[in-house]
Design a protein around this motif. Structure first.
Motif, PDB file in Angstrom:
ATOM      1  N   ARG A  16       0.802  -1.058  -0.188  1.00 24.47           N
ATOM      2  CA  ARG A  16       0.007  -0.040   0.095  1.00 24.47           C
ATOM      3  C   ARG A  16       0.620   1.175  -0.021  1.00 24.47           C
ATOM      4  NH1 ARG A  16      -4.246   1.720   4.652  1.00 24.47           N
ATOM      5  NH2 ARG A  16      -5.034   3.606   3.747  1.00 24.47           N
ATOM      6  N   GLU A  17       1.735   1.238   0.922  1.00 25.89           N
ATOM      7  CA  GLU A  17       2.928   2.284   0.789  1.00 25.89           C
ATOM      8  C   GLU A  17       3.768   2.689  -0.502  1.00 25.89           C
ATOM      9  OE1 GLU A  17       3.770   4.989   3.146  1.00 25.89           O
ATOM     10  OE2 GLU A  17       1.897   4.106   4.099  1.00 25.89           O
ATOM     11  N   LEU A  18       4.016   1.561  -1.069  1.00 25.82           N
ATOM     12  CA  LEU A  18       4.496   1.618  -2.348  1.00 25.82           C
ATOM     13  C   LEU A  18       3.680   2.147  -3.266  1.00 25.82           C
ATOM     14  CD1 LEU A  18       7.057   1.010  -4.460  1.00 25.82           C
ATOM     15  CD2 LEU A  18       5.955  -1.494  -4.724  1.00 25.82           C
ATOM     16  N   CYS A  19       2.421   1.854  -3.444  1.00 24.63           N
ATOM     17  CA  CYS A  19       1.471   2.309  -4.002  1.00 24.63           C
ATOM     18  C   CYS A  19       1.284   3.893  -4.206  1.00 24.63           C
ATOM     19  CB  CYS A  19       0.123   1.723  -3.897  1.00 24.63           C
ATOM     20  SG  CYS A  19      -1.029   1.504  -5.339  1.00 24.63           S
ATOM     21  N   ILE A  20       1.145   4.339  -2.896  1.00 25.16           N
ATOM     22  CA  ILE A  20       1.311   5.796  -2.821  1.00 25.16           C
ATOM     23  C   ILE A  20       2.285   6.232  -3.246  1.00 25.16           C
ATOM     24  CG2 ILE A  20       1.254   7.464  -0.738  1.00 25.16           C
ATOM     25  CD1 ILE A  20      -0.339   5.453   0.918  1.00 25.16           C
ATOM     26  N   SER A  45       1.448  -1.686  -9.618  1.00 22.17           N
ATOM     27  CA  SER A  45       1.690  -1.482  -8.073  1.00 22.17           C
ATOM     28  C   SER A  45       0.442  -1.735  -7.321  1.00 22.17           C
ATOM     29  CB  SER A  45       2.323   0.111  -8.105  1.00 22.17           C
ATOM     30  OG  SER A  45       1.334   0.928  -8.197  1.00 22.17           O
ATOM     31  N   GLY A  46      -0.455  -1.279  -7.944  1.00 15.82           N
ATOM     32  CA  GLY A  46      -1.972  -1.573  -7.120  1.00 15.82           C
ATOM     33  C   GLY A  46      -2.333  -3.126  -7.304  1.00 15.82           C
ATOM     34  N   SER A  47      -1.929  -3.806  -8.289  1.00 18.42           N
ATOM     35  CA  SER A  47      -1.867  -5.112  -8.364  1.00 18.42           C
ATOM     36  C   SER A  47      -1.335  -5.956  -7.134  1.00 18.42           C
ATOM     37  CB  SER A  47      -1.511  -5.520  -9.637  1.00 18.42           C
ATOM     38  OG  SER A  47      -1.838  -7.059  -9.602  1.00 18.42           O
ATOM     39  N   ILE A  48      -0.242  -5.435  -6.703  1.00 16.34           N
ATOM     40  CA  ILE A  48       0.353  -5.987  -5.659  1.00 16.34           C
ATOM     41  C   ILE A  48      -0.507  -6.183  -4.422  1.00 16.34           C
ATOM     42  CG2 ILE A  48       2.486  -5.964  -4.217  1.00 16.34           C
ATOM     43  CD1 ILE A  48       3.774  -4.204  -6.319  1.00 16.34           C
ATOM     44  N   MET A  49      -0.990  -5.192  -3.930  1.00 15.32           N
ATOM     45  CA  MET A  49      -1.669  -5.091  -2.635  1.00 15.32           C
ATOM     46  C   MET A  49      -3.075  -5.808  -3.085  1.00 15.32           C
ATOM     47  SD  MET A  49      -2.641  -0.907  -2.624  1.00 15.32           S
ATOM     48  CE  MET A  49      -3.838  -1.009  -1.280  1.00 15.32           C
ATOM     49  N   ASP A  50      -3.485  -5.634  -4.192  1.00 19.82           N
ATOM     50  CA  ASP A  50      -4.985  -6.093  -4.400  1.00 19.82           C
ATOM     51  C   ASP A  50      -4.668  -7.645  -4.225  1.00 19.82           C
ATOM     52  OD1 ASP A  50      -5.853  -3.839  -4.502  1.00 19.82           O
ATOM     53  OD2 ASP A  50      -6.019  -3.652  -6.689  1.00 19.82           O
ATOM     54  N   ASN A  51      -3.724  -8.321  -5.076  1.00 18.84           N
ATOM     55  CA  ASN A  51      -3.692  -9.622  -5.088  1.00 18.84           C
ATOM     56  C   ASN A  51      -3.282 -10.447  -3.671  1.00 18.84           C
ATOM     57  OD1 ASN A  51      -4.165 -11.068  -7.898  1.00 18.84           O
ATOM     58  ND2 ASN A  51      -2.937  -9.341  -8.235  1.00 18.84           N
ATOM     59  N   ILE A  52      -2.629  -9.662  -2.952  1.00 17.23           N
ATOM     60  CA  ILE A  52      -2.416 -10.200  -1.506  1.00 17.23           C
ATOM     61  C   ILE A  52      -3.743 -10.070  -0.582  1.00 17.23           C
ATOM     62  CG2 ILE A  52      -1.326  -9.376   0.680  1.00 17.23           C
ATOM     63  CD1 ILE A  52       1.003  -8.314  -0.948  1.00 17.23           C
ATOM     64  N   ALA A  53      -4.422  -8.901  -0.806  1.00 13.60           N
ATOM     65  CA  ALA A  53      -5.829  -9.184  -0.180  1.00 13.60           C
ATOM     66  C   ALA A  53      -6.801 -10.133  -0.715  1.00 13.60           C
ATOM     67  CB  ALA A  53      -6.526  -7.693  -0.531  1.00 13.60           C
ATOM     68  N   LEU A  99      13.009   3.300  -4.762  1.00  4.53           N
ATOM     69  CA  LEU A  99      11.658   2.568  -5.059  1.00  4.53           C
ATOM     70  C   LEU A  99      12.090   1.147  -5.591  1.00  4.53           C
ATOM     71  CD1 LEU A  99       9.309   5.405  -6.222  1.00  4.53           C
ATOM     72  CD2 LEU A  99       9.440   4.086  -4.125  1.00  4.53           C
ATOM     73  N   ILE A 100      13.015   1.229  -6.297  1.00 10.50           N
ATOM     74  CA  ILE A 100      13.353  -0.168  -6.875  1.00 10.50           C
ATOM     75  C   ILE A 100      13.889  -1.168  -5.659  1.00 10.50           C
ATOM     76  CG2 ILE A 100      15.350  -1.230  -8.271  1.00 10.50           C
ATOM     77  CD1 ILE A 100      15.146   1.069 -10.225  1.00 10.50           C
ATOM     78  N   LYS A 101      14.579  -0.576  -4.649  1.00 12.42           N
ATOM     79  CA  LYS A 101      14.967  -1.317  -3.813  1.00 12.42           C
ATOM     80  C   LYS A 101      13.725  -1.739  -2.739  1.00 12.42           C
ATOM     81  CE  LYS A 101      17.969  -1.146   0.393  1.00 12.42           C
ATOM     82  NZ  LYS A 101      18.996  -0.331   1.374  1.00 12.42           N
ATOM     83  N   THR A 102      12.770  -0.905  -2.881  1.00 12.50           N
ATOM     84  CA  THR A 102      11.476  -1.285  -1.954  1.00 12.50           C
ATOM     85  C   THR A 102      11.049  -2.369  -2.702  1.00 12.50           C
ATOM     86  OG1 THR A 102      11.349   1.045  -1.196  1.00 12.50           O
ATOM     87  CG2 THR A 102       9.231  -0.405  -1.328  1.00 12.50           C
ATOM     88  N   THR A 103      10.819  -2.519  -3.888  1.00 13.11           N
ATOM     89  CA  THR A 103      10.131  -3.506  -4.703  1.00 13.11           C
ATOM     90  C   THR A 103      10.970  -4.637  -4.544  1.00 13.11           C
ATOM     91  OG1 THR A 103      11.223  -2.949  -6.675  1.00 13.11           O
ATOM     92  CG2 THR A 103       9.214  -2.134  -6.362  1.00 13.11           C
ATOM     93  N   SER A 104      12.139  -4.638  -4.520  1.00 12.01           N
ATOM     94  CA  SER A 104      13.185  -5.816  -4.359  1.00 12.01           C
ATOM     95  C   SER A 104      13.004  -6.466  -3.008  1.00 12.01           C
ATOM     96  CB  SER A 104      14.466  -5.693  -4.791  1.00 12.01           C
ATOM     97  OG  SER A 104      15.243  -6.575  -4.552  1.00 12.01           O
TER      98      SER A 104
END
Length: 136
Positions: A16-20, A45-53, A99-104
């Motif tokens: 969620r933070e990444l998406c923001i 980026s939204g798909s990450i949080m949505d698929n977890i949910a 942000l690349i580090k965050t995604t990794s």
């Protein structure tokens, strides 16, 4: 701490933070005019949080793992799009590397949860009651 809803999951909170942060960089005037890349990165980026949910709400480990793999794929897609945004000059080198580090890191955490669930004897809400059998 017991995880009772997807909002309790650290990986969902981090996604969620990444998406923001992705939304914030998309507001850059150059980035905002590249509608294709902007829409792709906002979507991935939204798909990450949505698929977890969605996977969590399915109630069984097998489906949750499947959706976590989709979330992990979306995380990789977002990382790749961040490289394009950096290469196109839409985002600073410093911000893109952050942000690349965050995604990794997030991708590794999703993998860790997948591995934990694969080894776990807990099978999720669908399988708690012995009278209930999983649907084929």
């Amino acid at each position: 701490m017991m995880i009772e809803q997807f909002e309790d999951l650290d990986i969902w909170k981090e996604a969620r933070e990444l998406c923001i942060h992705i939304k914030e960089i998309c507001e850059n005037s150059k980035f905002s005019k590249d509608y294709t890349l902007k829409n792709q990165i906002l979507s991935s980026s939204g798909s990450i949080m949505d698929n977890i949910a969605e996977g969590f709400e399915r109630g069984g480990n097998k489906e949750f793992i499947q959706f976590l793999f989709i979330a992990k794929g979306s995380c990789g897609e977002t990382r790749s799009q961040l490289y394009r945004a950096k290469d196109f000059g839409y985002v600073s080198v410093e911000k893109s590397e952050e942000l690349i580090k965050t995604t990794s890191i997030l991708s590794k955490k999703i993998s860790a949860l997948i591995n934990y669930l694969k080894r776990s004897s807990l099978k999720g809400a669908k399988f708690k009651n012995n009278n209930l059998k999983p649907k084929p």
